[in-house]
Structures are given as C-alpha cells and as structure tokens.
Design a protein around this motif. Structure first.
Motif, PDB file in Angstrom:
ATOM      1  N   THR A 160      -6.259   7.188  -8.486  1.00  0.00           N
ATOM      2  CA  THR A 160      -6.618   6.642  -7.178  1.00  0.00           C
ATOM      3  C   THR A 160      -5.899   5.306  -6.972  1.00  0.00           C
ATOM      4  N   PHE A 161      -5.875   4.855  -5.741  1.00  0.00           N
ATOM      5  CA  PHE A 161      -5.299   3.549  -5.427  1.00  0.00           C
ATOM      6  C   PHE A 161      -5.997   2.473  -6.246  1.00  0.00           C
ATOM      7  N   SER A 162      -7.310   2.516  -6.262  1.00  0.00           N
ATOM      8  CA  SER A 162      -8.080   1.506  -6.998  1.00  0.00           C
ATOM      9  C   SER A 162      -7.764   1.521  -8.483  1.00  0.00           C
ATOM     10  N   VAL A 200      -4.448  -0.153  -9.112  1.00  0.00           N
ATOM     11  CA  VAL A 200      -4.527  -1.606  -8.980  1.00  0.00           C
ATOM     12  C   VAL A 200      -5.231  -2.220 -10.189  1.00  0.00           C
ATOM     13  N   VAL A 218       2.433   1.795  -3.491  1.00  0.00           N
ATOM     14  CA  VAL A 218       1.452   2.280  -4.471  1.00  0.00           C
ATOM     15  C   VAL A 218       1.132   3.750  -4.193  1.00  0.00           C
ATOM     16  N   GLU A 219       0.920   4.092  -2.938  1.00  0.00           N
ATOM     17  CA  GLU A 219       0.592   5.481  -2.605  1.00  0.00           C
ATOM     18  C   GLU A 219       1.725   6.431  -2.984  1.00  0.00           C
ATOM     19  N   ILE A 256       0.843  -1.202   0.000  1.00  0.00           N
ATOM     20  CA  ILE A 256       0.000   0.000   0.000  1.00  0.00           C
ATOM     21  C   ILE A 256       0.873   1.245   0.000  1.00  0.00           C
ATOM     22  N   ASP A 257       1.897   1.256   0.837  1.00  0.00           N
ATOM     23  CA  ASP A 257       2.804   2.411   0.901  1.00  0.00           C
ATOM     24  C   ASP A 257       3.482   2.667  -0.442  1.00  0.00           C
ATOM     25  N   GLN A 302       1.354   9.465  -5.891  1.00  0.00           N
ATOM     26  CA  GLN A 302       1.395  10.797  -5.276  1.00  0.00           C
ATOM     27  C   GLN A 302       1.617  11.869  -6.340  1.00  0.00           C
TER      28      GLN A 302
END
Length: 57
Positions: free
Chosen positions: A37-39, A42, A27-28, A24-25, A32
C-alpha cells in the motif's frame, strides 16, 4: 547502507500527512503490481531514512 525493499502490509495507526502530487504519482507507480500500500511504502521509506540518519551520527 540499508537497501530499500517494498514491504508487505504491517499493522498501522492512522496519521494524516500531505504529499506533493508528483511524489504521490511516483510512489503509486513504484508499488503498482505489488501487494504494497502507499502507507506501507512510506513507512518503509521513513525506516530507511531513520536508519541512514543514525548511521551518519
């Protein structure tokens, strides 16, 4: 091989999935400063993975 591009926000359906915190870190950090978005990140990663798998067959 298909090159990964950070996508804009597509229309989506909600799904729950668990990710390791370190992933998660990462990907964020990658998204940035973008409008991604994260989604969406993915989803694009899964598309590229599926394309890669189909090319390997």
């Amino acid at each position: 091989m298909l090159k990964f591009k950070i996508p804009s926000i597509p229309s989506t359906t909600n799904k729950s999935i668990r990710f390791p915190n370190d992933l998660i870190d990462e990907v964020e950090k990658a998204i940035q400063g973008t409008d991604c978005t994260f989604s969406a990140f993915v989803v694009e990663a899964v598309r590229v993975a599926l394309q890669s798998l189909s090319e390997d067959k």
